[in-house]
Design a protein around this motif. Structure first.
Motif, short mmCIF file in Angstrom:
data_model
loop_
_atom_site.label_atom_id
_atom_site.label_comp_id
_atom_site.label_asym_id
_atom_site.label_seq_id
_atom_site.Cartn_x
_atom_site.Cartn_y
_atom_site.Cartn_z
N VAL A 211 0.84 -1.20 0.00
CA VAL A 211 0.00 0.00 0.00
C VAL A 211 0.87 1.25 0.00
CG1 VAL A 211 -1.65 1.36 1.36
CG2 VAL A 211 -1.98 -1.11 1.09
N LEU A 212 1.91 1.26 0.83
CA LEU A 212 2.80 2.41 0.90
C LEU A 212 3.50 2.66 -0.43
CD1 LEU A 212 4.39 1.87 4.43
CD2 LEU A 212 2.81 3.69 3.77
N LYS A 213 4.02 1.60 -1.03
CA LYS A 213 4.73 1.75 -2.30
C LYS A 213 3.80 2.24 -3.40
CE LYS A 213 7.87 -0.58 -5.48
NZ LYS A 213 8.64 -1.81 -5.78
N LYS A 214 2.61 1.68 -3.46
CA LYS A 214 1.63 2.10 -4.46
C LYS A 214 1.23 3.55 -4.27
CE LYS A 214 -2.88 0.86 -6.40
NZ LYS A 214 -4.04 -0.05 -6.28
N SER A 215 1.25 4.01 -3.04
CA SER A 215 0.83 5.38 -2.71
C SER A 215 1.97 6.38 -2.78
CB SER A 215 0.20 5.41 -1.32
OG SER A 215 -0.86 4.49 -1.20
N LEU A 216 3.19 5.91 -3.15
CA LEU A 216 4.39 6.74 -3.21
C LEU A 216 4.82 7.22 -1.83
CD1 LEU A 216 3.55 8.82 -6.42
CD2 LEU A 216 4.84 6.69 -6.26
N TYR A 217 4.66 6.34 -0.86
CA TYR A 217 5.06 6.61 0.52
C TYR A 217 6.12 5.60 0.95
CZ TYR A 217 1.96 10.27 2.32
OH TYR A 217 1.37 11.48 2.60
N LYS A 218 6.70 5.86 2.12
CA LYS A 218 7.69 4.94 2.69
C LYS A 218 7.52 4.93 4.21
CE LYS A 218 11.26 8.51 3.05
NZ LYS A 218 12.63 8.92 2.67
N ALA A 219 8.03 3.89 4.83
CA ALA A 219 8.03 3.78 6.28
C ALA A 219 9.47 3.67 6.76
CB ALA A 219 7.22 2.58 6.73
N GLU A 220 9.83 4.52 7.70
CA GLU A 220 11.14 4.46 8.35
C GLU A 220 10.90 4.33 9.84
OE1 GLU A 220 14.08 7.13 5.64
OE2 GLU A 220 12.50 8.24 6.65
N GLY A 221 10.99 3.08 10.32
CA GLY A 221 10.62 2.83 11.70
C GLY A 221 9.13 3.06 11.88
N GLN A 222 8.78 3.95 12.78
CA GLN A 222 7.37 4.28 13.03
C GLN A 222 6.89 5.47 12.20
OE1 GLN A 222 5.44 2.32 15.06
NE2 GLN A 222 7.28 1.04 15.15
N ILE A 223 7.79 6.05 11.42
CA ILE A 223 7.46 7.26 10.65
C ILE A 223 7.04 6.88 9.23
CG2 ILE A 223 8.26 9.50 9.85
CD1 ILE A 223 8.10 9.23 12.89
N ILE A 224 5.87 7.34 8.82
CA ILE A 224 5.37 7.14 7.45
C ILE A 224 5.36 8.50 6.76
CG2 ILE A 224 3.36 6.51 6.07
CD1 ILE A 224 2.63 4.49 8.23
N SER A 225 6.00 8.58 5.59
CA SER A 225 6.13 9.88 4.93
C SER A 225 6.22 9.69 3.41
CB SER A 225 7.38 10.61 5.44
OG SER A 225 8.54 9.84 5.16
N PRO A 226 5.99 10.77 2.64
CA PRO A 226 6.13 10.68 1.18
C PRO A 226 7.54 10.25 0.80
CG PRO A 226 4.97 12.69 1.80
CD PRO A 226 5.49 12.09 3.08
N ASP A 227 7.63 9.41 -0.22
CA ASP A 227 8.92 8.89 -0.68
C ASP A 227 9.34 9.66 -1.93
OD1 ASP A 227 11.12 7.50 -1.50
OD2 ASP A 227 10.22 5.52 -1.34
N PHE A 228 10.18 10.67 -1.75
CA PHE A 228 10.59 11.50 -2.88
C PHE A 228 11.38 10.70 -3.92
CE2 PHE A 228 10.23 16.23 -1.63
CZ PHE A 228 9.03 15.99 -1.00
N SER A 229 12.09 9.68 -3.49
CA SER A 229 12.86 8.87 -4.44
C SER A 229 11.94 8.02 -5.32
CB SER A 229 13.87 7.98 -3.71
OG SER A 229 14.97 8.75 -3.26
N GLN A 230 10.71 7.80 -4.89
CA GLN A 230 9.70 7.18 -5.75
C GLN A 230 8.96 8.23 -6.56
OE1 GLN A 230 7.00 3.74 -5.02
NE2 GLN A 230 7.43 4.23 -2.89
N MET A 231 8.66 9.35 -5.92
CA MET A 231 7.83 10.38 -6.56
C MET A 231 8.55 11.05 -7.73
SD MET A 231 6.00 12.13 -3.24
CE MET A 231 4.79 13.05 -4.20
N VAL A 232 9.84 11.32 -7.56
CA VAL A 232 10.58 12.02 -8.62
C VAL A 232 10.55 11.23 -9.93
CG1 VAL A 232 12.87 12.75 -9.36
CG2 VAL A 232 12.00 13.46 -7.13
N PRO A 233 10.94 9.94 -9.95
CA PRO A 233 10.85 9.20 -11.22
C PRO A 233 9.43 9.09 -11.75
CG PRO A 233 12.26 8.04 -9.67
CD PRO A 233 11.58 9.14 -8.90
N TYR A 234 8.46 8.94 -10.84
CA TYR A 234 7.08 8.77 -11.28
C TYR A 234 6.57 10.00 -12.02
CZ TYR A 234 2.08 7.84 -11.15
OH TYR A 234 0.76 7.64 -11.51
N TYR A 235 6.97 11.19 -11.56
CA TYR A 235 6.46 12.43 -12.16
C TYR A 235 7.38 13.00 -13.24
CZ TYR A 235 2.75 12.36 -8.73
OH TYR A 235 1.66 11.99 -7.99
N MET A 236 8.43 12.27 -13.59
CA MET A 236 9.31 12.75 -14.66
C MET A 236 8.58 12.84 -16.00
SD MET A 236 12.91 10.89 -13.70
CE MET A 236 13.65 11.18 -15.31
N GLY A 237 7.58 12.00 -16.20
CA GLY A 237 6.80 12.10 -17.43
C GLY A 237 6.09 13.43 -17.54
#
Length: 222
Positions: free
Chosen positions: A28-54
């Motif tokens: 769910v997190l990956k599909k939503s362009l998010y990531k989890a680091e420990g207990q912190i859930i936040s937007p994953d810019f390393s996923q978002m940048v390639p996705y929005y390059m188009g």
């Protein structure tokens, strides 16, 4: 393209930490362009940048056309900084359209709303410059602000940080002040919470990125 970003509110509810649920949350997190680091859930810019390059491909092409192919990497960064700084400032909500968006607008949404904050502007300029492999981009997290930095040779007076033995020149695309590359503004006092190197691979750049001819767009709603 716009509607993919954001996690369902249920992701923050207590859950039974068995293997099935953990794997489901990761998907769910990956599909939503998010990531989890420990207990912190936040937007994953390393996923978002390639996705929005188009979406940002025409902006990158326009930058090259305007400045010329013989323009320097620094000239291109300065040009895009001014462009993004001129976008009016606004603070996105944490929730929109029944999703958690953590106060970040993806690039297409910025042009619908016609405003953005520091996080959203960093994402926009990163997804434009990511088309060119020479740009190594560092996210610089302050207490209540996000800066960015570009690997390169600092000019005299430029403020920079050293990450893994390499120099990264600081920049603040937030605006409305047109701060040049090397001037991160008064929010930066030499201290930061963490830094994150954007991970954009050669494979990301080879994958055809398509902008849908018909994108369903919703205005930001609480």
């Amino acid at each position: 393209m716009i509607r993919r970003f954001g996690v369902p509110k249920s992701i923050f509810e207590p859950f039974q930490a068995n293997k099935r649920n953990i794997n489901l949350r990761r998907k769910v997190l990956k599909k939503s362009l998010y990531k989890a680091e420990g207990q912190i859930i936040s937007p994953d810019f390393s996923q978002m940048v390639p996705y929005y390059m188009g979406f940002t491909a025409p902006l990158y092409a326009l930058t090259i056309k305007t400045l010329g192919r013989d323009s320097s990497p620094r000239e291109r960064v300065e040009f895009l900084l001014r462009f993004v700084q001129d976008i009016p400032y606004g603070i996105p909500p944490t929730h929109s359209n029944n999703k958690v968006i953590s106060g970040v607008l993806p690039p297409p949404q910025i042009f619908i709303e016609k405003w953005a904050d520091c996080d959203s502007k960093v994402l926009l300029i990163s997804s434009i410059l990511a088309h060119e492999p020479r740009y190594k981009i560092l996210l610089v997290y302050l207490e209540k602000h996000l800066l960015m930095a570009f690997e390169g040779r600092p000019h005299r007076g430029d403020k920079f940080i050293i990450f893994e033995g390499r120099k990264f020149i600081l920049a603040d695309p937030t605006g409305p002040a047109r701060l040049p590359l090397g001037n991160p503004g008064s929010d930066f006092n030499g201290n930061f919470k963490k830094v994150e190197l954007l991970d954009v691979t050669a494979e990301n750049r080879r994958i055809p990125h398509y902008v849908s001819k018909r994108i369903q767009v919703r205005k930001i709603e609480p």
